[in-house]
Write a protein that holds these residues in place. Sequence first.
Motif, PDB file in Angstrom:
ATOM      1  N   UNK A 166      44.730  47.076  34.551  1.00 15.09           N
ATOM      2  CA  UNK A 166      44.653  45.958  35.485  1.00 15.09           C
ATOM      3  C   UNK A 166      45.726  46.047  36.574  1.00 15.09           C
ATOM      4  N   UNK A 167      46.896  46.580  36.239  1.00 12.25           N
ATOM      5  CA  UNK A 167      47.925  46.717  37.260  1.00 12.25           C
ATOM      6  C   UNK A 167      47.463  47.637  38.388  1.00 12.25           C
ATOM      7  N   UNK A 168      46.641  48.613  38.048  1.00  9.69           N
ATOM      8  CA  UNK A 168      46.102  49.523  39.068  1.00  9.69           C
ATOM      9  C   UNK A 168      44.916  48.922  39.810  1.00  9.69           C
TER      10      UNK A 168
ATOM     11  N   UNK B 227      46.858  40.208  18.672  1.00  9.55           N
ATOM     12  CA  UNK B 227      46.706  39.178  19.697  1.00  9.55           C
ATOM     13  C   UNK B 227      46.934  37.790  19.122  1.00  9.55           C
ATOM     14  N   UNK B 228      47.701  36.986  19.858  1.00  9.54           N
ATOM     15  CA  UNK B 228      47.891  35.577  19.530  1.00  9.54           C
ATOM     16  C   UNK B 228      47.384  34.726  20.692  1.00  9.54           C
ATOM     17  N   UNK B 229      47.072  33.498  20.363  1.00 11.15           N
ATOM     18  CA  UNK B 229      46.513  32.580  21.354  1.00 11.15           C
ATOM     19  C   UNK B 229      47.344  32.582  22.640  1.00 11.15           C
ATOM     20  N   UNK B 230      46.675  32.730  23.761  1.00 11.05           N
ATOM     21  CA  UNK B 230      47.248  32.697  25.108  1.00 11.05           C
ATOM     22  C   UNK B 230      48.047  33.938  25.476  1.00 11.05           C
ATOM     23  N   UNK B 231      48.056  34.968  24.633  1.00 14.10           N
ATOM     24  CA  UNK B 231      48.759  36.202  24.999  1.00 14.10           C
ATOM     25  C   UNK B 231      48.171  36.828  26.261  1.00 14.10           C
ATOM     26  N   UNK B 232      46.890  36.589  26.502  1.00 16.10           N
ATOM     27  CA  UNK B 232      46.247  37.187  27.668  1.00 16.10           C
ATOM     28  C   UNK B 232      46.916  36.743  28.966  1.00 16.10           C
ATOM     29  N   UNK B 233      47.602  35.616  28.931  1.00 16.02           N
ATOM     30  CA  UNK B 233      48.297  35.127  30.124  1.00 16.02           C
ATOM     31  C   UNK B 233      49.413  36.075  30.565  1.00 16.02           C
ATOM     32  N   UNK B 234      49.898  36.913  29.651  1.00 15.36           N
ATOM     33  CA  UNK B 234      50.982  37.822  30.026  1.00 15.36           C
ATOM     34  C   UNK B 234      50.540  38.864  31.047  1.00 15.36           C
ATOM     35  N   UNK B 235      49.243  39.062  31.208  1.00 14.82           N
ATOM     36  CA  UNK B 235      48.757  39.936  32.289  1.00 14.82           C
ATOM     37  C   UNK B 235      49.206  39.378  33.631  1.00 14.82           C
ATOM     38  N   UNK B 236      49.143  38.080  33.774  1.00 18.35           N
ATOM     39  CA  UNK B 236      49.577  37.417  35.006  1.00 18.35           C
ATOM     40  C   UNK B 236      51.057  37.696  35.267  1.00 18.35           C
ATOM     41  N   UNK B 237      51.869  37.605  34.197  1.00 17.20           N
ATOM     42  CA  UNK B 237      53.297  37.882  34.346  1.00 17.20           C
ATOM     43  C   UNK B 237      53.543  39.347  34.698  1.00 17.20           C
TER      44      UNK B 237
ATOM     45  N   UNK C 214      50.938  28.583  27.425  1.00 13.85           N
ATOM     46  CA  UNK C 214      50.100  29.020  28.531  1.00 13.85           C
ATOM     47  C   UNK C 214      50.670  28.563  29.876  1.00 13.85           C
ATOM     48  N   UNK C 215      51.042  27.296  29.950  1.00 14.90           N
ATOM     49  CA  UNK C 215      51.564  26.757  31.197  1.00 14.90           C
ATOM     50  C   UNK C 215      52.854  27.422  31.636  1.00 14.90           C
ATOM     51  N   UNK C 216      53.740  27.690  30.675  1.00 18.92           N
ATOM     52  CA  UNK C 216      55.002  28.325  31.014  1.00 18.92           C
ATOM     53  C   UNK C 216      54.792  29.748  31.532  1.00 18.92           C
ATOM     54  N   UNK C 217      53.931  30.508  30.858  1.00 16.69           N
ATOM     55  CA  UNK C 217      53.679  31.876  31.316  1.00 16.69           C
ATOM     56  C   UNK C 217      53.108  31.858  32.732  1.00 16.69           C
ATOM     57  N   UNK C 218      52.183  30.963  32.982  1.00 19.62           N
ATOM     58  CA  UNK C 218      51.598  30.885  34.317  1.00 19.62           C
ATOM     59  C   UNK C 218      52.644  30.486  35.348  1.00 19.62           C
ATOM     60  N   UNK C 219      53.516  29.567  34.999  1.00 18.80           N
ATOM     61  CA  UNK C 219      54.515  29.097  35.955  1.00 18.80           C
ATOM     62  C   UNK C 219      55.576  30.153  36.267  1.00 18.80           C
ATOM     63  N   UNK C 220      55.979  30.910  35.249  1.00 25.08           N
ATOM     64  CA  UNK C 220      57.033  31.906  35.488  1.00 25.08           C
ATOM     65  C   UNK C 220      56.483  33.187  36.104  1.00 25.08           C
ATOM     66  N   UNK C 221      55.164  33.309  36.198  1.00 28.18           N
ATOM     67  CA  UNK C 221      54.556  34.525  36.739  1.00 28.18           C
ATOM     68  C   UNK C 221      54.586  34.502  38.264  1.00 28.18           C
TER      69      UNK C 221
ATOM     70  N   UNK D 149      44.445  45.310  41.113  1.00 21.05           N
ATOM     71  CA  UNK D 149      44.843  43.904  41.308  1.00 21.05           C
ATOM     72  C   UNK D 149      43.698  42.986  41.690  1.00 21.05           C
ATOM     73  N   UNK D 150      42.599  43.562  42.174  1.00 22.22           N
ATOM     74  CA  UNK D 150      41.465  42.737  42.574  1.00 22.22           C
ATOM     75  C   UNK D 150      40.589  42.335  41.387  1.00 22.22           C
ATOM     76  N   UNK D 151      40.777  42.969  40.230  1.00 20.86           N
ATOM     77  CA  UNK D 151      39.944  42.682  39.054  1.00 20.86           C
ATOM     78  C   UNK D 151      40.497  41.468  38.320  1.00 20.86           C
ATOM     79  N   UNK D 152      39.668  40.457  38.038  1.00 18.03           N
ATOM     80  CA  UNK D 152      40.170  39.278  37.321  1.00 18.03           C
ATOM     81  C   UNK D 152      40.425  39.588  35.852  1.00 18.03           C
ATOM     82  N   UNK D 153      41.376  38.876  35.285  1.00 19.56           N
ATOM     83  CA  UNK D 153      41.708  39.047  33.868  1.00 19.56           C
ATOM     84  C   UNK D 153      40.896  38.027  33.065  1.00 19.56           C
ATOM     85  N   UNK D 154      39.659  38.374  32.752  1.00 23.58           N
ATOM     86  CA  UNK D 154      38.770  37.476  32.026  1.00 23.58           C
ATOM     87  C   UNK D 154      38.391  38.092  30.677  1.00 23.58           C
TER      88      UNK D 154
END
Length: 232
Positions: A209-211, A165-175, A134-141, A213-218
């Motif tokens: 979500x890419x279209x 889906x695997x744990x923390x895959x949702x973080x890839x939206x940030x990337x 999770x931390x790495x995906x967030x940092x590289x995004x 950007x104001x919508x949070x990824x929750x």
Amino acid sequence: MIYQVTTEADTGVGSDGVGVWYDRLGWAYGLIASDPAVRAVALVRLADAERNTRDALDRYNRTWRRGYSPRRKAASRNYEEIRKYALPDALWDRPAGPDIVAWPGLPYALLFLEWEARYPQEWTRHAKAWGTKQGLIRDVAVAHHEETVRTKLADLIEIVVQRPYRCKDREYVRAARAVDSDDLRTRLKMAARSDNPWAQRHAGYILWLLDRPEVPNTRHVWRTWLAAAPRE
């Protein structure tokens, strides 16, 4: 393929230069090799590094019971050095945000994420670390990567959306938002139109979500989108 980051550290000057990182962790590229025999050799090397790290940590912990400060400092320095040869330990002391673009450890952060994406069973068995993922995906995004790193992140997103889906895959939206491009959207559209139901949902959601950007990824946004998504 080995992805390297071009920085001032490429000269190898300093203890954390690219050359030193490769001397410590160059073997880890075997973890993402297509040849199972090559991966097996790398896994043995990883096991050795983990054992050395545990031993160094045990020695450091024992110094606390003895209360001898000089010995404790030496054991602490030894542990900090030894864990630089193991994964994911070597990735824990990393800059966050834009500074990671010039970090010599970035190729190994991408390698660790690629290992989890391509060979999730082996990753889970030998180096499961959801918080590190999770931390790495967030940092590289971040948006300021050079093209090779942006391409690597697009590759990872493309792989991840096509699996359950695997744990923390949702973080890839940030990337995906950080490296948004025509190429990435083309890949996601192909995945969304494929016969793979996981890809249809995951890729479709990221495109949506890419279209917006104001919508949070929750989780709530994901469930709401999923409930409204057309069923094939």
